[in-house]
Design an enzyme around this catalytic site. Sequence first.
Site, PDB file in Angstrom:
ATOM      1  N   GLU A 215    -105.402  20.863  30.133  1.00 50.82           N
ATOM      2  CA  GLU A 215    -105.659  22.296  30.302  1.00 50.82           C
ATOM      3  C   GLU A 215    -107.105  22.527  29.895  1.00 50.82           C
ATOM      4  OE1 GLU A 215    -103.682  24.100  31.811  1.00 50.82           O
ATOM      5  OE2 GLU A 215    -101.817  22.965  31.710  1.00 50.82           O
ATOM      6  N   CYS A 249    -110.054  30.988  27.612  1.00 47.28           N
ATOM      7  CA  CYS A 249    -110.291  30.148  28.790  1.00 47.28           C
ATOM      8  C   CYS A 249    -110.038  30.876  30.092  1.00 47.28           C
ATOM      9  CB  CYS A 249    -109.451  28.876  28.715  1.00 47.28           C
ATOM     10  SG  CYS A 249    -107.673  29.171  28.694  1.00 47.28           S
TER      11      CYS A 249
END
Length: 465
Positions: A215, A249
């Site tokens: 990720e 993010c």
Amino acid sequence: MPDHDNHFLKTLPVIQREELLSTGRPSLEARKKQLLKLKTILLEHEAALIEALHSDLGKPAFESYSSEIAILLNEIEYVCKHLVKWNRPVRSRHLKLGYVEALKKVRHPYGSILIIGSWNYPVQLSLMPAIGAIAAGNRCVIKPSEHAPATAELLKKIINHAFSLEQLHVVTGDGQTASLLTSAPFDLIFFTGSGKIGKVVAEQAAKQLTPVILELGGKNPCMMDETGYSKGAIREIVWGKFLNAGQTCIAPDTLFVHHSIYEKALNEISASISAFYGDRPQASRDYGRICTDAHFQKMVEFIGQGNVRLGGEHDRNDRFISPTVVTDIKPGSPILEEEIFGPVLPVIPYTDLKTLLASGRLQRDTLTGYIFSKDEHQIQQFKDHMRSPTISVNQVIHHAASPHIAFGGVGRSGYGAYHGKSGFLAFSYEKTEYKTYHYLRFQGKFPPYSDRNMQALKKLRKWLL
């Protein structure tokens, strides 16, 4: 080594795997019990977790609860509610020439899972993968980020006290510890962090053929066309950008605004920032801090790469950088090429969406893409252009809190996905039991072969194979 010697780190997955082999795949009730224990820990240590997050990142209590604790509580409840259905065997029968095949497909745990968390949401990104891993029947080792030390130490204390070493264990340490762990024989590695470190993790895992879920991040573009402007829309973008001081993010990285509403949007961005954080954001209890000195310096450099329309104030001793809006950025500047991951928002005007998309100025393989518009044709253009697994229309951030939506990247933003059922699937593999019941033996499939057998095969292949 902050925690353990090298030998212990190397043998952790062996210890967990042997325990799993000796006791067998845990029952659904056992898994639910472990998840509910994790829920109890979060509830009992809520105040301490909020305090640790404030110590590491200056996080407001509201953001700590909403984006770290609440999202985990919701995930646990959702997983427990649906786990029986997800784990149910899938059975099917198929008629073949001379026999009936019966299939039974069951999800099985990988074994011992290594989870390497990130510093920006150090509770959520350490424990969210563990929820899916436990639901699938695995054992876990969690390595929180050393850049959020107060949170890492607290997680180690409360998790290791409540769970056995064989079930769920937290190891603290720096990059050396992480390197030792990624070279240990885990059955799967889950990593959240930068693309640079993600490549190192993937290379280390490849030496042992260990599967990896990455990720990572990216420059999530945010578009606002001439039909998408409203004060409410601007408030959503400003909130999503400066949440956690921009260290998210999936934050809108760069805002592209149609030239016809450019000045109006800039003025409303300024008004929203003032409404959220006042005239002195450093004094606001609702605004966080930059996590590390190195990241602080990077943000300062970004600020200098354009004209500061708003903000720009910074205090190194407090790791404070005010919510900042920059315009008129020179092409090729690093702020246009690298993920910002902080409270600096470039706002760039454009005249035509098709031309902008063709220019290559938008990263296509980000974690998500945002567009604010009422024009279905332009929305479709944007969706077709982006490769991101998620496209959010007229909203930011919210999709990541939903257990109904798989969270993950593609290309430079990573691979693999989790949350909800996707997490259960990511941390398990399909194991098939295959049985046949013969009512006729077809001799033509056995050697010696003949032209006649070949002709029969061509006619009957759908039934034979």
